[in-house]
Write a protein that holds these residues in place. Structure first.
Motif, PDB file in Angstrom:
ATOM      1  N   LEU A  44       0.827  -1.211   0.000  1.00  0.00           N
ATOM      2  CA  LEU A  44       0.000   0.000   0.000  1.00  0.00           C
ATOM      3  C   LEU A  44       0.862   1.262   0.000  1.00  0.00           C
ATOM      4  CD1 LEU A  44      -2.906   1.084   0.175  1.00  0.00           C
ATOM      5  CD2 LEU A  44      -2.657   1.107   2.650  1.00  0.00           C
ATOM      6  N   MET A  45       1.973   1.244   0.715  1.00  0.00           N
ATOM      7  CA  MET A  45       2.804   2.429   0.830  1.00  0.00           C
ATOM      8  C   MET A  45       3.482   2.784  -0.489  1.00  0.00           C
ATOM      9  SD  MET A  45       2.484   3.606   3.875  1.00  0.00           S
ATOM     10  CE  MET A  45       0.784   3.070   3.922  1.00  0.00           C
ATOM     11  N   SER A  46       3.965   1.759  -1.201  1.00  0.00           N
ATOM     12  CA  SER A  46       4.653   2.040  -2.464  1.00  0.00           C
ATOM     13  C   SER A  46       3.673   2.177  -3.619  1.00  0.00           C
ATOM     14  CB  SER A  46       5.650   0.915  -2.768  1.00  0.00           C
ATOM     15  OG  SER A  46       4.956  -0.302  -2.951  1.00  0.00           O
ATOM     16  N   ARG A  47       2.458   1.610  -3.449  1.00  0.00           N
ATOM     17  CA  ARG A  47       1.444   1.572  -4.504  1.00  0.00           C
ATOM     18  C   ARG A  47       2.011   1.019  -5.803  1.00  0.00           C
ATOM     19  NH1 ARG A  47      -3.187   3.809  -3.407  1.00  0.00           N
ATOM     20  NH2 ARG A  47      -3.741   3.952  -5.609  1.00  0.00           N
ATOM     21  N   SER A  48       2.890   0.045  -5.654  1.00  0.00           N
ATOM     22  CA  SER A  48       3.446  -0.624  -6.829  1.00  0.00           C
ATOM     23  C   SER A  48       3.775  -2.062  -6.438  1.00  0.00           C
ATOM     24  CB  SER A  48       4.712   0.085  -7.315  1.00  0.00           C
ATOM     25  OG  SER A  48       5.730   0.021  -6.323  1.00  0.00           O
ATOM     26  N   GLY A  49       3.906  -2.898  -7.418  1.00  0.00           N
ATOM     27  CA  GLY A  49       4.241  -4.295  -7.165  1.00  0.00           C
ATOM     28  C   GLY A  49       4.558  -4.985  -8.474  1.00  0.00           C
ATOM     29  N   SER A  50       5.234  -6.104  -8.382  1.00  0.00           N
ATOM     30  CA  SER A  50       5.585  -6.867  -9.577  1.00  0.00           C
ATOM     31  C   SER A  50       5.066  -8.294  -9.438  1.00  0.00           C
ATOM     32  CB  SER A  50       7.107  -6.873  -9.760  1.00  0.00           C
ATOM     33  OG  SER A  50       7.737  -7.375  -8.597  1.00  0.00           O
ATOM     34  N   PHE A  51       4.916  -8.941 -10.550  1.00  0.00           N
ATOM     35  CA  PHE A  51       4.413 -10.310 -10.585  1.00  0.00           C
ATOM     36  C   PHE A  51       5.466 -11.258  -9.985  1.00  0.00           C
ATOM     37  CE2 PHE A  51       3.858 -14.424 -12.697  1.00  0.00           C
ATOM     38  CZ  PHE A  51       2.534 -14.678 -12.366  1.00  0.00           C
ATOM     39  N   ILE A  52       5.074 -12.033  -8.967  1.00  0.00           N
ATOM     40  CA  ILE A  52       6.013 -12.953  -8.305  1.00  0.00           C
ATOM     41  C   ILE A  52       5.503 -14.387  -8.342  1.00  0.00           C
ATOM     42  CG2 ILE A  52       6.974 -11.198  -6.768  1.00  0.00           C
ATOM     43  CD1 ILE A  52       5.141 -12.293  -4.571  1.00  0.00           C
ATOM     44  N   GLY A  53       4.502 -14.643  -9.152  1.00  0.00           N
ATOM     45  CA  GLY A  53       3.990 -16.011  -9.292  1.00  0.00           C
ATOM     46  C   GLY A  53       3.356 -16.516  -8.006  1.00  0.00           C
ATOM     47  N   LEU A  54       3.739 -17.720  -7.606  1.00  0.00           N
ATOM     48  CA  LEU A  54       3.137 -18.381  -6.443  1.00  0.00           C
ATOM     49  C   LEU A  54       3.931 -18.184  -5.158  1.00  0.00           C
ATOM     50  CD1 LEU A  54       2.179 -21.767  -8.143  1.00  0.00           C
ATOM     51  CD2 LEU A  54       0.646 -19.860  -7.634  1.00  0.00           C
ATOM     52  N   ARG A  55       4.830 -17.215  -5.124  1.00  0.00           N
ATOM     53  CA  ARG A  55       5.704 -17.051  -3.962  1.00  0.00           C
ATOM     54  C   ARG A  55       4.909 -16.760  -2.685  1.00  0.00           C
ATOM     55  NH1 ARG A  55      10.127 -12.664  -4.623  1.00  0.00           N
ATOM     56  NH2 ARG A  55      10.382 -13.866  -6.554  1.00  0.00           N
ATOM     57  N   ASN A  56       3.863 -15.927  -2.796  1.00  0.00           N
ATOM     58  CA  ASN A  56       3.043 -15.631  -1.610  1.00  0.00           C
ATOM     59  C   ASN A  56       2.433 -16.897  -1.035  1.00  0.00           C
ATOM     60  OD1 ASN A  56       3.399 -12.848  -1.422  1.00  0.00           O
ATOM     61  ND2 ASN A  56       1.813 -12.437  -2.953  1.00  0.00           N
ATOM     62  N   PHE A  57       1.977 -17.785  -1.901  1.00  0.00           N
ATOM     63  CA  PHE A  57       1.359 -19.028  -1.446  1.00  0.00           C
ATOM     64  C   PHE A  57       2.400 -19.983  -0.863  1.00  0.00           C
ATOM     65  CE2 PHE A  57      -1.346 -17.283  -4.761  1.00  0.00           C
ATOM     66  CZ  PHE A  57      -2.583 -17.268  -4.130  1.00  0.00           C
ATOM     67  N   GLN A  58       3.605 -20.015  -1.458  1.00  0.00           N
ATOM     68  CA  GLN A  58       4.671 -20.857  -0.915  1.00  0.00           C
ATOM     69  C   GLN A  58       5.051 -20.406   0.495  1.00  0.00           C
ATOM     70  OE1 GLN A  58       7.674 -20.365  -3.914  1.00  0.00           O
ATOM     71  NE2 GLN A  58       6.903 -22.042  -5.189  1.00  0.00           N
ATOM     72  N   VAL A  59       5.123 -19.085   0.687  1.00  0.00           N
ATOM     73  CA  VAL A  59       5.444 -18.554   2.019  1.00  0.00           C
ATOM     74  C   VAL A  59       4.350 -18.917   3.024  1.00  0.00           C
ATOM     75  CG1 VAL A  59       5.766 -16.422   3.339  1.00  0.00           C
ATOM     76  CG2 VAL A  59       6.846 -16.680   1.104  1.00  0.00           C
ATOM     77  N   LEU A  60       3.108 -18.835   2.579  1.00  0.00           N
ATOM     78  CA  LEU A  60       1.995 -19.152   3.480  1.00  0.00           C
ATOM     79  C   LEU A  60       2.020 -20.610   3.926  1.00  0.00           C
ATOM     80  CD1 LEU A  60      -1.249 -17.367   2.222  1.00  0.00           C
ATOM     81  CD2 LEU A  60      -0.063 -17.098   4.385  1.00  0.00           C
ATOM     82  N   PHE A  61       2.194 -21.530   2.985  1.00  0.00           N
ATOM     83  CA  PHE A  61       2.177 -22.947   3.325  1.00  0.00           C
ATOM     84  C   PHE A  61       3.379 -23.343   4.171  1.00  0.00           C
ATOM     85  CE2 PHE A  61      -0.740 -23.295  -0.376  1.00  0.00           C
ATOM     86  CZ  PHE A  61      -1.794 -23.887   0.301  1.00  0.00           C
ATOM     87  N   ALA A  62       4.462 -22.579   4.088  1.00  0.00           N
ATOM     88  CA  ALA A  62       5.632 -22.853   4.936  1.00  0.00           C
ATOM     89  C   ALA A  62       5.496 -22.225   6.315  1.00  0.00           C
ATOM     90  CB  ALA A  62       6.892 -22.323   4.250  1.00  0.00           C
ATOM     91  N   ASP A  63       4.461 -21.391   6.496  1.00  0.00           N
ATOM     92  CA  ASP A  63       4.258 -20.686   7.760  1.00  0.00           C
ATOM     93  C   ASP A  63       3.330 -21.506   8.668  1.00  0.00           C
ATOM     94  OD1 ASP A  63       3.947 -18.948   9.805  1.00  0.00           O
ATOM     95  OD2 ASP A  63       3.096 -17.306   8.628  1.00  0.00           O
ATOM     96  N   GLN A  64       3.830 -21.942   9.820  1.00  0.00           N
ATOM     97  CA  GLN A  64       3.015 -22.730  10.737  1.00  0.00           C
ATOM     98  C   GLN A  64       1.848 -21.936  11.298  1.00  0.00           C
ATOM     99  OE1 GLN A  64       3.136 -26.031  11.504  1.00  0.00           O
ATOM    100  NE2 GLN A  64       4.605 -26.062   9.811  1.00  0.00           N
ATOM    101  N   LEU A  65       1.991 -20.607  11.326  1.00  0.00           N
ATOM    102  CA  LEU A  65       0.903 -19.768  11.827  1.00  0.00           C
ATOM    103  C   LEU A  65      -0.319 -19.860  10.916  1.00  0.00           C
ATOM    104  CD1 LEU A  65       0.243 -17.838  14.123  1.00  0.00           C
ATOM    105  CD2 LEU A  65       1.043 -15.949  12.687  1.00  0.00           C
TER     106      LEU A  65
END
Length: 318
Positions: A44-65
């Motif tokens: 939100l602060m930068s109001r920019s982003g790039s395509f990173i594929g499934l990285r967000n989902f990989q981080v989530l599944f590796a997170d025990q929380l």
């Protein structure tokens, strides 16, 4: 002539146009935008982003929380939904039973529905005060001799989760009663009268008449409760510290999604990944409910009733 044909064939579309536009703007587009953001590192602060594929989902599944949040969400929902349905079916059958003739049914319905009218923030603050260290519950338990000294109820994981389960049950079982009662009162009375003539007991009428005809209502309650349960946020967030304390025992999907977003930079992409997985999980389970509880044979109820009546008549003649 042309204008008349348009008016006759298409004027209905003008009535549904506001709904379609509203659904596209506030229903479909947010889903599409959330799905698109989940594949980016947008903040939100930068109001920019790039395509990173499934990285967000990989981080989530590796997170025990995240795994714990999913387990908590399902556990809290099931522990309050099952007794909620049981109480709703029991009380509805009691209120609509023509033999019992329960008085002041409307008053009871209003009393049971009242907790649903209270704002969740108020409910959370109320229970936080009740179970505080110097709160009324501790005062009563110590004075009555149940506890030797006051205890920190909201620092115990099992007790805190139990309080959330009770609040969810307490707030929603009144609404479930009203829906189930509406379904029960719509069942034709002559079915019960015919069953009573053949000597059916109350439990037989409930299992063979009420439950089969109540199935569409039960599916509706099941699915809407599932959707609401997977989006549980306000009570667990406001009851303690807003981070699922103690020991993440009341951490839910939506609290985790908010925590992913509420960082110094506002990681909308990571938060959207939680929302997408919650959406997929809810959709798959809802479709499963529709599939397994569907009416496999539309005349199944009539066949079941006919077999039952034939068996009763045959046994009576025998």
């Amino acid at each position: 002539m042309r204008l008349t044909r348009i008016n006759r064939n298409y004027y209905g579309y003008f009535f549904i146009t506001p709904f379609i536009l509203g659904f596209l703007a506030f229903g479909l587009y947010p889903v599409y935008n959330t799905l698109a953001l989940s594949f980016t590192d947008y903040t939100l602060m930068s109001r920019s982003g790039s395509f990173i594929g499934l990285r967000n989902f990989q981080v989530l599944f590796a997170d025990q929380l995240f795994v714990k949040a999913i387990r908590n969400t399902w556990l809290i929902w099931m522990l309050n939904f099952i007794p909620q349905m049981g109480a709703a079916l029991l009380l509805s059958a009691w209120f609509t039973n023509i033999r019992l003739r329960v008085r002041a049914v409307g008053v009871w319905r209003a009393v049971f529905y009242l907790p649903n009218l209270i704002i969740p923030a108020v409910v959370a603050a109320l229970f936080n005060s009740l179970f505080a260290y110097y709160g009324p519950v501790n005062q009563f338990m110590v004075r009555a001799g149940f506890l030797e000294e006051a205890m920190h109820f909201l620092q115990n994981a099992d007790i805190t989760r139990g309080i959330v389960v009770f609040i969810q049950w307490w707030m929603w079982f009144g609404q479930t009663i009203i829906i189930v009662m509406a379904g029960m009162t719509s069942i034709p009375v002559h079915l019960y009268e015919a069953a009573m003539v053949d000597g059916a007991s109350s439990s037989q009428m409930f299992r063979r008449i009420t439950l089969p005809l109540l199935k569409p209502i039960l599916i509706y309650i099941f699915v809407t409760s599932l959707v609401g349960g997977m989006q549980m946020f306000d009570i667990p967030y406001l009851l303690t510290d807003g981070r699922g304390a103690p020991s993440n025992s009341i951490m839910t999907n939506n609290i985790l999604m908010y925590m992913k977003f509420a960082s110094s930079r506002g990681h909308i992409g990571a938060a959207s990944a939680v929302g997408v997985l919650t959406f997929i999980m809810t959709t798959v389970c809802a479709l499963g409910i529709f599939y397994f509880l569907r009416d496999k044979d539309e005349s199944g109820f009539e066949k079941s009733m006919r077999k039952w009546f034939l068996r009763k008549n045959w046994n009576g003649k025998g």
